[in-house]
Write a protein that holds these residues in place. Structure first.
Motif, PDB file in Angstrom:
ATOM      1  N   SER A  19      -3.503  -9.637   0.453  1.00  0.00           N
ATOM      2  CA  SER A  19      -2.624  -8.528   0.828  1.00  0.00           C
ATOM      3  C   SER A  19      -1.154  -8.868   0.586  1.00  0.00           C
ATOM      4  N   LEU A  20      -0.775 -10.133   0.759  1.00  0.00           N
ATOM      5  CA  LEU A  20       0.601 -10.533   0.455  1.00  0.00           C
ATOM      6  C   LEU A  20       0.895 -10.405  -1.037  1.00  0.00           C
ATOM      7  N   CYS A  21      -0.094 -10.727  -1.858  1.00  0.00           N
ATOM      8  CA  CYS A  21       0.082 -10.541  -3.308  1.00  0.00           C
ATOM      9  C   CYS A  21       0.272  -9.063  -3.636  1.00  0.00           C
ATOM     10  N   LEU A  22      -0.525  -8.206  -3.001  1.00  0.00           N
ATOM     11  CA  LEU A  22      -0.374  -6.764  -3.237  1.00  0.00           C
ATOM     12  C   LEU A  22       0.984  -6.257  -2.735  1.00  0.00           C
ATOM     13  N   ALA A  23       1.441  -6.782  -1.609  1.00  0.00           N
ATOM     14  CA  ALA A  23       2.764  -6.403  -1.102  1.00  0.00           C
ATOM     15  C   ALA A  23       3.867  -6.863  -2.057  1.00  0.00           C
ATOM     16  N   ALA A  24       3.720  -8.066  -2.604  1.00  0.00           N
ATOM     17  CA  ALA A  24       4.710  -8.567  -3.564  1.00  0.00           C
ATOM     18  C   ALA A  24       4.721  -7.714  -4.830  1.00  0.00           C
ATOM     19  N   ILE A  25       3.539  -7.320  -5.293  1.00  0.00           N
ATOM     20  CA  ILE A  25       3.455  -6.443  -6.476  1.00  0.00           C
ATOM     21  C   ILE A  25       4.176  -5.135  -6.203  1.00  0.00           C
ATOM     22  N   THR A  26       3.899  -4.542  -5.053  1.00  0.00           N
ATOM     23  CA  THR A  26       4.531  -3.273  -4.688  1.00  0.00           C
ATOM     24  C   THR A  26       6.045  -3.423  -4.624  1.00  0.00           C
ATOM     25  N   ALA A  27       6.518  -4.499  -4.015  1.00  0.00           N
ATOM     26  CA  ALA A  27       7.963  -4.715  -3.902  1.00  0.00           C
ATOM     27  C   ALA A  27       8.613  -4.908  -5.270  1.00  0.00           C
ATOM     28  N   VAL A  28       7.992  -5.715  -6.115  1.00  0.00           N
ATOM     29  CA  VAL A  28       8.557  -5.963  -7.452  1.00  0.00           C
ATOM     30  C   VAL A  28       8.628  -4.664  -8.259  1.00  0.00           C
ATOM     31  N   ILE A  29       7.554  -3.896  -8.248  1.00  0.00           N
ATOM     32  CA  ILE A  29       7.535  -2.647  -9.013  1.00  0.00           C
ATOM     33  C   ILE A  29       8.538  -1.643  -8.447  1.00  0.00           C
ATOM     34  N   PHE A  30       8.587  -1.524  -7.117  1.00  0.00           N
ATOM     35  CA  PHE A  30       9.507  -0.569  -6.502  1.00  0.00           C
ATOM     36  C   PHE A  30      10.959  -0.942  -6.783  1.00  0.00           C
ATOM     37  N   ILE A  31      11.308  -2.203  -6.560  1.00  0.00           N
ATOM     38  CA  ILE A  31      12.696  -2.637  -6.770  1.00  0.00           C
ATOM     39  C   ILE A  31      13.071  -2.539  -8.249  1.00  0.00           C
TER      40      ILE A  31
END
Length: 175
Positions: A19-31
């Motif tokens: 889930s942390l990997c998915l959160a990091a993916i979401t943050a990178v794509i959003f930012i």
């Protein structure tokens, strides 16, 4: 029951990693998207980083799915079978799953060696790719370990296994 509790804690840790990997993916794509539209300057290598992290998340998630027996399956024959045949089918299924996961871990380890030897990096930031492969390999190894733990519990202490979720439990509740 202490062993099962410990395995459940390890499985919960594995789920957190995915889930942390998915959160990091979401943050990178959003930012990166926000920066592209506001400043016309996306995060360099955001696509490569999110793609590599997605592989890590999927393979760590595979370990969690293996422990919880949440693989996609066709349960029609299993539902119609008696308890002993169900047990036998579960043992055979876990043996095959463990075998293929072990082969996958072995092949992925060879791929890590190849990527490390070739010196592959991302285009813009020149990040080494092999650590992502190593994290993904660790997820597959975790899947192998949890598969073996589930198999041992199924053979020696079947009542200690977590409840199987799937078509069978829904069908049994309806009766």
């Amino acid at each position: 029951m202490g062993l099962v509790r410990a395995i459940n804690k390890v499985a919960a840790l594995i789920e957190r990693i995915a889930s942390l990997c998915l959160a990091a993916i979401t943050a990178v794509i959003f930012i990166s998207s926000l920066a592209r539209y506001l400043f016309a300057a996306p995060i360099p290598d955001s696509h490569a980083i999110s793609s590599l992290l997605l592989g890590v998340a999927v393979l760590w998630g595979l370990a969690s799915v293996t422990w919880h027996d949440g693989h996609i399956s066709v349960d029609i024959v299993w539902l119609l079978a008696g308890p002993r045949l169900r047990w036998f089918m579960d043992v055979c299924g876990l043996l095959l799953t463990g075998l293929f996961l072990a082969l996958f871990a072995w092949m992925l380890l060879g791929r890590i060696e190849t990527v490390l030897a070739s010196g592959q990096y991302t285009v813009d930031l020149r990040l080494a790719i092999w650590p992502f492969y190593l994290m993904a390999w660790a997820g597959v190894v975790a899947a192998v370990v949890l598969c073996c733990a589930r198999l041992c519990l199924l053979v020696f202490r079947p009542l200690a296994l977590p409840e199987r979720a799937g078509v069978g439990s829904a069908a049994e509740e309806a009766v």
